[in-house]
Motif scaffolding. Sequence first.
Motif, mmCIF file in Angstrom:
data_model
loop_
_atom_site.group_PDB
_atom_site.id
_atom_site.type_symbol
_atom_site.label_atom_id
_atom_site.label_comp_id
_atom_site.label_asym_id
_atom_site.label_seq_id
_atom_site.Cartn_x
_atom_site.Cartn_y
_atom_site.Cartn_z
ATOM 1 N N TYR A 59 83.253 -53.427 -71.910
ATOM 2 C CA TYR A 59 82.259 -54.329 -72.490
ATOM 3 C C TYR A 59 80.857 -53.823 -72.191
ATOM 4 C CZ TYR A 59 86.069 -57.666 -72.995
ATOM 5 O OH TYR A 59 87.250 -58.276 -73.339
ATOM 6 N N ALA A 60 79.971 -54.060 -73.116
ATOM 7 C CA ALA A 60 78.560 -53.836 -72.838
ATOM 8 C C ALA A 60 78.099 -54.883 -71.837
ATOM 9 C CB ALA A 60 77.748 -53.958 -74.124
ATOM 10 N N GLY A 61 77.148 -54.494 -71.004
ATOM 11 C CA GLY A 61 76.668 -55.420 -69.983
ATOM 12 C C GLY A 61 76.107 -56.707 -70.556
ATOM 13 N N SER A 62 75.523 -56.605 -71.745
ATOM 14 C CA SER A 62 74.877 -57.768 -72.349
ATOM 15 C C SER A 62 75.858 -58.829 -72.839
ATOM 16 C CB SER A 62 74.005 -57.310 -73.520
ATOM 17 O OG SER A 62 74.789 -56.631 -74.491
ATOM 18 N N VAL A 63 77.132 -58.453 -72.977
ATOM 19 C CA VAL A 63 78.116 -59.409 -73.495
ATOM 20 C C VAL A 63 79.224 -59.702 -72.484
ATOM 21 C CG1 VAL A 63 77.683 -58.569 -75.816
ATOM 22 C CG2 VAL A 63 79.690 -57.746 -74.583
ATOM 23 N N LYS A 64 79.255 -58.971 -71.402
ATOM 24 C CA LYS A 64 80.331 -59.138 -70.419
ATOM 25 C C LYS A 64 80.322 -60.556 -69.887
ATOM 26 C CE LYS A 64 82.568 -56.374 -66.889
ATOM 27 N NZ LYS A 64 82.475 -55.153 -66.050
ATOM 28 N N GLY A 65 81.501 -61.157 -69.853
ATOM 29 C CA GLY A 65 81.618 -62.535 -69.404
ATOM 30 C C GLY A 65 81.477 -63.555 -70.513
ATOM 31 N N ARG A 66 80.974 -63.125 -71.673
ATOM 32 C CA ARG A 66 80.817 -64.032 -72.821
ATOM 33 C C ARG A 66 81.739 -63.653 -73.973
ATOM 34 N NH1 ARG A 66 76.226 -64.184 -75.618
ATOM 35 N NH2 ARG A 66 75.625 -62.015 -75.148
ATOM 36 N N PHE A 67 81.975 -62.363 -74.149
ATOM 37 C CA PHE A 67 82.808 -61.873 -75.254
ATOM 38 C C PHE A 67 84.138 -61.374 -74.698
ATOM 39 C CE2 PHE A 67 79.256 -60.480 -78.451
ATOM 40 C CZ PHE A 67 78.650 -61.719 -78.296
ATOM 41 N N THR A 68 85.181 -61.528 -75.504
ATOM 42 C CA THR A 68 86.501 -61.026 -75.144
ATOM 43 C C THR A 68 87.106 -60.296 -76.335
ATOM 44 O OG1 THR A 68 86.871 -62.858 -73.610
ATOM 45 C CG2 THR A 68 88.799 -61.608 -74.319
ATOM 46 N N ILE A 69 87.532 -59.064 -76.086
ATOM 47 C CA ILE A 69 88.209 -58.304 -77.133
ATOM 48 C C ILE A 69 89.701 -58.335 -76.856
ATOM 49 C CG2 ILE A 69 87.953 -56.095 -75.902
ATOM 50 C CD1 ILE A 69 87.618 -54.752 -78.674
ATOM 51 N N SER A 70 90.482 -58.468 -77.905
ATOM 52 C CA SER A 70 91.934 -58.479 -77.763
ATOM 53 C C SER A 70 92.529 -57.887 -79.035
ATOM 54 C CB SER A 70 92.452 -59.896 -77.530
ATOM 55 O OG SER A 70 92.127 -60.740 -78.630
ATOM 56 N N ARG A 71 93.826 -57.610 -78.974
ATOM 57 C CA ARG A 71 94.467 -57.053 -80.160
ATOM 58 C C ARG A 71 95.902 -57.536 -80.255
ATOM 59 N NH1 ARG A 71 94.002 -50.786 -79.889
ATOM 60 N NH2 ARG A 71 95.308 -50.904 -81.764
ATOM 61 N N ASP A 72 96.389 -57.578 -81.464
ATOM 62 C CA ASP A 72 97.777 -57.914 -81.744
ATOM 63 C C ASP A 72 98.299 -56.807 -82.651
ATOM 64 O OD1 ASP A 72 100.206 -58.867 -82.629
ATOM 65 O OD2 ASP A 72 99.486 -60.906 -82.952
ATOM 66 N N ASN A 73 99.024 -55.871 -82.078
ATOM 67 C CA ASN A 73 99.477 -54.724 -82.852
ATOM 68 C C ASN A 73 100.524 -55.108 -83.899
ATOM 69 O OD1 ASN A 73 97.734 -52.903 -81.670
ATOM 70 N ND2 ASN A 73 99.215 -52.192 -80.152
ATOM 71 N N THR A 74 101.204 -56.207 -83.696
ATOM 72 C CA THR A 74 102.168 -56.632 -84.716
ATOM 73 C C THR A 74 101.439 -57.051 -85.993
ATOM 74 O OG1 THR A 74 102.192 -58.941 -83.993
ATOM 75 C CG2 THR A 74 103.734 -57.433 -82.908
ATOM 76 N N LYS A 75 100.187 -57.442 -85.843
ATOM 77 C CA LYS A 75 99.381 -57.828 -86.991
ATOM 78 C C LYS A 75 98.323 -56.780 -87.328
ATOM 79 C CE LYS A 75 99.884 -62.775 -86.096
ATOM 80 N NZ LYS A 75 99.192 -64.061 -85.840
ATOM 81 N N ARG A 76 98.307 -55.675 -86.541
ATOM 82 C CA ARG A 76 97.329 -54.598 -86.748
ATOM 83 C C ARG A 76 95.905 -55.136 -86.700
ATOM 84 N NH1 ARG A 76 100.159 -52.416 -92.281
ATOM 85 N NH2 ARG A 76 102.294 -52.452 -91.524
ATOM 86 N N THR A 77 95.690 -56.121 -85.873
ATOM 87 C CA THR A 77 94.416 -56.835 -85.876
ATOM 88 C C THR A 77 93.795 -56.858 -84.491
ATOM 89 O OG1 THR A 77 95.138 -58.222 -87.717
ATOM 90 C CG2 THR A 77 93.291 -59.032 -86.396
ATOM 91 N N VAL A 78 92.486 -56.670 -84.469
ATOM 92 C CA VAL A 78 91.704 -56.780 -83.251
ATOM 93 C C VAL A 78 90.766 -57.970 -83.397
ATOM 94 C CG1 VAL A 78 89.947 -55.654 -81.849
ATOM 95 C CG2 VAL A 78 91.834 -54.332 -82.741
ATOM 96 N N TYR A 79 90.531 -58.660 -82.295
ATOM 97 C CA TYR A 79 89.700 -59.851 -82.306
ATOM 98 C C TYR A 79 88.521 -59.672 -81.353
ATOM 99 C CZ TYR A 79 94.039 -61.666 -84.230
ATOM 100 O OH TYR A 79 95.164 -61.853 -84.990
ATOM 101 N N LEU A 80 87.433 -60.332 -81.684
ATOM 102 C CA LEU A 80 86.301 -60.412 -80.781
ATOM 103 C C LEU A 80 85.926 -61.877 -80.657
ATOM 104 C CD1 LEU A 80 84.283 -58.753 -79.070
ATOM 105 C CD2 LEU A 80 82.692 -58.925 -81.012
ATOM 106 N N GLN A 81 86.294 -62.462 -79.538
ATOM 107 C CA GLN A 81 85.946 -63.842 -79.247
ATOM 108 C C GLN A 81 84.563 -63.848 -78.616
ATOM 109 O OE1 GLN A 81 87.615 -66.959 -79.568
ATOM 110 N NE2 GLN A 81 85.689 -67.808 -78.827
#
Length: 121
Positions: A59-81
């Motif tokens: 994570y970039a320092g400016s977003v750490k603790g606020r943003f979360t990246i995750s992925r679901d390979n069964t759906k070939r999809t990445v998320y940014l919360q």
Amino acid sequence: VQLQASRGGLVQAGDSLTLSCAASERSSSGYARGWFRQVLGNEREFVAAISWNGDTTYYAGSVKGRFTISRDNTKRTVYLQMNSLKPEDTALYYCGAAPVLRTTHLAYDYWGQGTLVTVSS
């Protein structure tokens, strides 16, 4: 590999928003994936990245603790919360795919279309 990002939006400071990025090919599961953002006139800035199996995230320092990246390979999809959004998070957000996990946009071979996130104060 074609990447399709979800639509961004206009939110207020403190709100949350989730972006998604779907890949067109099964082979995309072997790629690291990342999110970058860009403000007009500035270079594309790293936001977050995740390894092909999801075990490692950066994570970039400016977003750490606020943003979360995750992925679901069964759906070939990445998320940014994105939580606790701030006006300075306003930018065009891009998702990318890279053969190895990196935090520089130069390492990414494939890009989705930019999606605009606007955070009002």
